[in-house]
Enzyme design. Structure first.
Site, short mmCIF file in Angstrom:
data_model
loop_
_atom_site.label_atom_id
_atom_site.label_comp_id
_atom_site.label_asym_id
_atom_site.label_seq_id
_atom_site.Cartn_x
_atom_site.Cartn_y
_atom_site.Cartn_z
N ARG A 162 0.85 -1.20 0.00
CA ARG A 162 0.00 0.00 0.00
C ARG A 162 0.88 1.24 0.00
O ARG A 162 0.61 2.21 -0.68
CB ARG A 162 -0.94 -0.01 1.20
CG ARG A 162 -2.21 -0.84 1.01
CD ARG A 162 -1.96 -2.29 0.64
NE ARG A 162 -3.16 -3.07 0.51
CZ ARG A 162 -3.66 -3.86 1.48
NH1 ARG A 162 -3.04 -3.99 2.65
NH2 ARG A 162 -4.77 -4.55 1.27
N ASP A 191 0.30 -7.10 -2.97
CA ASP A 191 -1.11 -6.83 -2.69
C ASP A 191 -1.71 -6.14 -3.91
O ASP A 191 -1.02 -5.98 -4.92
CB ASP A 191 -1.27 -5.98 -1.40
CG ASP A 191 -2.53 -6.38 -0.63
OD1 ASP A 191 -3.62 -6.29 -1.21
OD2 ASP A 191 -2.41 -6.82 0.54
N HIS A 264 -6.28 -10.34 -3.26
CA HIS A 264 -5.30 -9.25 -3.16
C HIS A 264 -4.24 -9.38 -4.25
O HIS A 264 -3.04 -9.26 -4.00
CB HIS A 264 -4.65 -9.23 -1.77
CG HIS A 264 -5.61 -8.77 -0.69
ND1 HIS A 264 -6.10 -7.49 -0.64
CD2 HIS A 264 -6.17 -9.43 0.36
CE1 HIS A 264 -6.92 -7.38 0.41
NE2 HIS A 264 -6.99 -8.53 1.03
N ASP A 327 -6.29 -14.48 2.66
CA ASP A 327 -7.36 -13.68 3.27
C ASP A 327 -8.19 -12.98 2.21
O ASP A 327 -7.72 -12.70 1.11
CB ASP A 327 -6.78 -12.65 4.24
CG ASP A 327 -5.81 -11.69 3.56
OD1 ASP A 327 -4.97 -12.19 2.77
OD2 ASP A 327 -5.87 -10.48 3.80
N GLU A 328 -9.41 -12.69 2.58
CA GLU A 328 -10.29 -11.76 1.87
C GLU A 328 -10.32 -12.02 0.36
O GLU A 328 -10.02 -11.12 -0.43
CB GLU A 328 -9.85 -10.32 2.14
CG GLU A 328 -9.88 -9.96 3.61
CD GLU A 328 -9.42 -8.54 3.90
OE1 GLU A 328 -10.05 -7.90 4.73
OE2 GLU A 328 -8.42 -8.09 3.29
N TYR A 419 -3.39 -4.82 15.56
CA TYR A 419 -3.28 -4.10 14.29
C TYR A 419 -2.89 -2.66 14.61
O TYR A 419 -3.68 -1.90 15.15
CB TYR A 419 -4.62 -4.14 13.53
CG TYR A 419 -4.77 -5.32 12.59
CD1 TYR A 419 -4.20 -6.55 12.90
CD2 TYR A 419 -5.47 -5.20 11.38
CE1 TYR A 419 -4.34 -7.63 12.04
CE2 TYR A 419 -5.61 -6.29 10.52
CZ TYR A 419 -5.04 -7.49 10.86
OH TYR A 419 -5.17 -8.56 10.01
N GLU A 471 -1.95 1.33 4.41
CA GLU A 471 -2.82 2.20 3.61
C GLU A 471 -2.68 3.67 4.00
O GLU A 471 -2.64 4.56 3.15
CB GLU A 471 -4.30 1.80 3.79
CG GLU A 471 -4.70 0.53 3.07
CD GLU A 471 -4.58 -0.71 3.95
OE1 GLU A 471 -3.76 -0.68 4.89
OE2 GLU A 471 -5.29 -1.70 3.68
C1 ACM Z 1 -6.03 -9.06 6.86
O1 ACM Z 1 -6.11 -8.13 7.64
N1 ACM Z 1 -6.72 -9.03 5.72
C2 ACM Z 1 -5.25 -10.24 7.13
#
Ligand code: ACM
Ligand code: ZN
Length: 757
Positions: A162, A191, A264, A327-328, A419, A471
């Protein structure tokens, strides 16, 4: 100072500053060691001192010398078996039995005996924290320190996609990790917004995928998005990667590379569009989020590409573990893709979740055949976990518990606590951050081992890791600001025995870290001392909360009459009552009569519901849990959603408020959070009913329109009615719909206050 008016609605405030503590005499070591004893007197490191180390410890001797030279201005001779004053380095697995452990003795001579070479580096870093510059040398207090880590895995993550961080910053990061005894650097290299590692076989990853056209400005929740119009990018050449790995190896830090898949992946697809389901064209993402275009799981060319990439990654990185993301990954494209659907058929998979599992297992097997082990984010549990994979549990602790029950290892990377892209302060003037609220104290006091796990499975929890998603970190300085001091707190939790953890003691030692951080060129945020509040008692029609600061020798002065606190404003000490109509509590720290830091502001809104008896069904527990009183405590949650004011329902609920006596109502309302980008959805509808006996209810209002992307202060005027009891039902929105962040999971329905007027 303006005269305070005491109104029928009273607000009671309790304030605390910590001026009374005894100054500890212990040196400011972080992480705090397992056992330390200090004597009267000092060893001195000077021109007369040698480093006594055998040839096989020459790298550790050189590492110590490198540090010593920064302070002394000269290097020490390295001589094995010397009779001079010395710092003796040795390995003894019988004397020091725990991996990474060390024994440090200072009694005229200095001796560091370690279980292994990483342990020696930890001992050297302790020595460095102990020494103080004096004329002609360094002074080290007499000490015996016995030390070893609580967790075998102690990591910090850095997202370089990012925003890109150049090699000198990565080295500073590694210096920091080594200083505080981390042993793992998780390098998030790819990403949607940029591919950051040179892969020689795929030059377009460098020429195309490493670059985005522009970058969004502000927070992603602000719509429409705004952009800076500036091309942005960069990548690490393989030579630079080797340089970083060498630097890490000198510190015995393992670098785990992360190559994200299957999601991602938009930057990779921008260079090789044939690897996406629709074959593009694609562009590296210019804003933050989760994107539908992911690697096609049906095309064999995807796997060829990833295997080739991983071959080069494996050749570079000595780490046993390779992180493959997981993830995601939205399944939108896969559902519509003939290749993916064909794969589901031929592999006899039942759905796209199993297709993701197939994807991850296939890549895992490839890596395992090359002798590597795999780590993934907790989504890799969905649809079946690949054999031998380690799980990073980020969406709470459930993933770790599930993995451990299946015999897998796990690492705690929980987003609410670890985080560091979350806000660390509730003050409005903080630089824009991802969201959430994770103050230093939360990081330090969070218990990483969940109660829900059987004790016999605890050895599967290998450790903890802090995440630095970038980010909102456009500069090295902003990255350091978010990292420090929270990473230092995490370091202590990761290393020190739980019984040795003490937040006040930690703060005392933390405040002494600035000079050593300055040596590695990093500054830390000091906003952990700012005023915070807690509520614990809400009386009917009044507020009662505490103001705190961890800053010693400071007093908190406050106002609630709209004026700004100055050095003559009331000092918070014990229980204070102030005028308590709706308003804003303002407070400021003062030391020696001088204001310090930023102004604390807490708006409060007292109404007929404030402090009333309330019962709520399906009240959640945990971070967004009760008590129910939160819903009527006069304080609304902020956009930092885990500020402890929001209740996050995962079901329909029914709340009953007993006003104590019959009251006239002309307006009802609630504050709700609409943050779909954070899996937080407003209620479908709130219905308000009244009763005079608590049994027979009549509906008076429905609130069902919450258009604000953020905090909705929903209010509805009703014809004047009299009631003692008010029932509020909330209809949960259910599962997050396709195409939205967190699709398929249960929405969190965030409510912070009920208003009755
Ligand atoms: C994450 O925060 N997508 C691992
Ligand atoms: Zn496909």
């Amino acid at each position: 100072m303006k005269k305070l008016i005491v109104l029928p609605f009273l607000m009671a405030t309790i304030c605390q500053a910590y001026a009374q503590q005894q100054e500890p005499v212990q040196p400011a070591l972080i992480p705090v060691p397992v056992k330390a004893q200090y004597g009267q007197g000092y060893s001195v490191i000077s021109k007369q001192t040698a480093i006594d180390a055998p040839g096989e410890l020459k790298y550790e001797a050189a590492f110590l010398n490198g540090l010593a030279r920064q302070y002394l201005g000269y290097a020490l001779p390295v001589i094995a078996h010397t009779n001079r004053y010395s710092i003796k380095l040795s390995i003894d697995t019988l004397l020091v039995r725990e991996p990474e452990g060390y024994l440090l003795e200072s009694n005229g001579n200095i001796r560091i005996t370690a279980h292994d070479r990483p342990g020696l580096v930890h001992g050297i870093q302790t020595l460095r924290q102990l020494w103080a510059v004096q004329k002609g040398g360094l002074r080290v207090p007499f000490a015996t320190i016995v030390d070893h880590p609580r967790f075998p895995y102690r990591g910090m993550h850095l997202d370089v996609s990012r925003h890109f961080f150049p090699v000198p910053f990565i080295k500073q990061y590694l210096d920091l990790l080594s200083l505080y005894k981390f042993n793992t650097f998780h390098w998030h290299l790819t990403d949607d917004q940029g591919w950051r590692i040179e892969i020689k076989k795929y030059p377009k990853l460098q020429s195309i995928a490493a670059w985005r056209e522009e970058t969004m400005i502000g927070h992603k929740k602000e719509l429409p998005h705004r952009f800076d119009g500036k091309r942005y990018g960069g990548y690490y050449t393989q030579e630079q990667v080797k340089e970083v790995l060498q630097y890490a190896a000198e510190r015995h830090i393992t670098v785990i590379p992360e190559i994200e898949m299957p999601g991602h992946a938009q930057a990779a697809l921008s260079a090789y569009p044939e690897l996406g389901c629709t074959s593009g064209p694609y562009k590296a993402a210019t804003f933050w989020g989760v994107f539908d275009d992911v690697f096609c799981a049906g095309k064999d060319s995807t796997f060829t590409f990833l295997q080739d990439v991983l071959d080069e990654v494996i050749a570079l990185f000595p780490s046993q573990f390779i992180h493959i993301g997981g993830d995601e990954c939205p399944k939108t494209r896969w559902r519509a893709c003939p290749h993916c659907q064909q794969r589901i058929q031929t592999e006899k998979l039942s759905n796209e979740e199993e297709l993701q599992s197939y994807f991850m297992q296939r890549v895992t097997k490839y890596l395992q055949a090359k002798g590597k082990s795999v780590i993934g984010w907790d989504e890799i549990l969905e649809g079946g976990l690949a054999k031998g994979a380690t799980v990073m549990s980020w969406r709470g602790t459930g993933g770790a518990v599930e993995a451990a029950r299946m015999g897998h290892d796990a690492i705690m990377t929980t987003e609410d606590d670890y985080y560091f892209d979350h806000y660390q302060s509730l003050y409005p003037s903080e630089p824009v951050a991802a969201g959430g609220y994770t103050p230093l104290k939360e990081v330090y006091t969070y218990q990483p081992l969940p109660d829900s796990i059987e004790p016999s499975l605890l050895p599967h929890i290998k450790g903890i890791q802090g995440q630095l998603w970038s980010e909102y970190l456009p500069t090295n300085e902003q990255a350091a600001y978010m990292l420090l001091p929270r990473a230092i707190a995490l370091a202590e939790v990761a290393w020190s025995p739980a019984a040795n953890l003490n937040y006040d003691g930690f703060l005392y030692r933390l405040r002494k870290q600035s000079p050593i951080l300055k040596r590695i060129g990093l500054a830390m945020a000091s906003n952990f001392d700012e005023i915070t509040y807690t509520t614990d008692k809400v009386l009917r029609g009044s507020l009662s909360f505490h103001l705190h600061s961890s800053l010693r020798e400071a007093v908190i002065r406050y106002t609630s009459d709209g004026s700004l606190p100055d050095k003559s404003s009331r000092v918070c000490s014990g229980l204070v009552q102030t005028g308590g109509r709706n308003g804003v509590l303002r407070a400021r720290l003062f030391r020696n009569g001088m204001p310090m830091g930023r102004m604390f502001e807490l708006p409060y809104y007292i109404n007929k519901a404030t402090g009333a008896d309330i019962t709520v069904t399906n009240l959640p527990s945990g971070k967004y849990g009760g008590p129910a009183l939160k819903l009527v405590n006069g304080l609304s949650g902020s956009h930092r959603f885990n500020d402890s004011q929001w209740v996050g329902f995962t079901n329909n609920f029914e709340a009953v408020i007993d006003l104590g006596s019959e009251q006239t109502l002309t307006r009802v309302g609630a504050n709700l959070l609409n943050y779909a980008w954070q899996r937080m959805w407003p209620t479908v509808a709130l219905e308000f009913y009244i009763s005079d006996n608590g049994t027979n209810y009549t509906k008076i209002a429905t609130l069902d329109n919450f258009p604000v992307n953020g905090i909705n202060q929903a209010r509805k005027t009703v014809p004047a009615v009299k009631a003692r009891y008010v029932k509020i039902t909330g209809l949960h929105p259910g599962t997050i719909p396709a195409g939205k962040y967190g699709a398929g999971s249960t929405a969190t329905m965030m409510i912070s206050e009920f208003i009755l007027e």
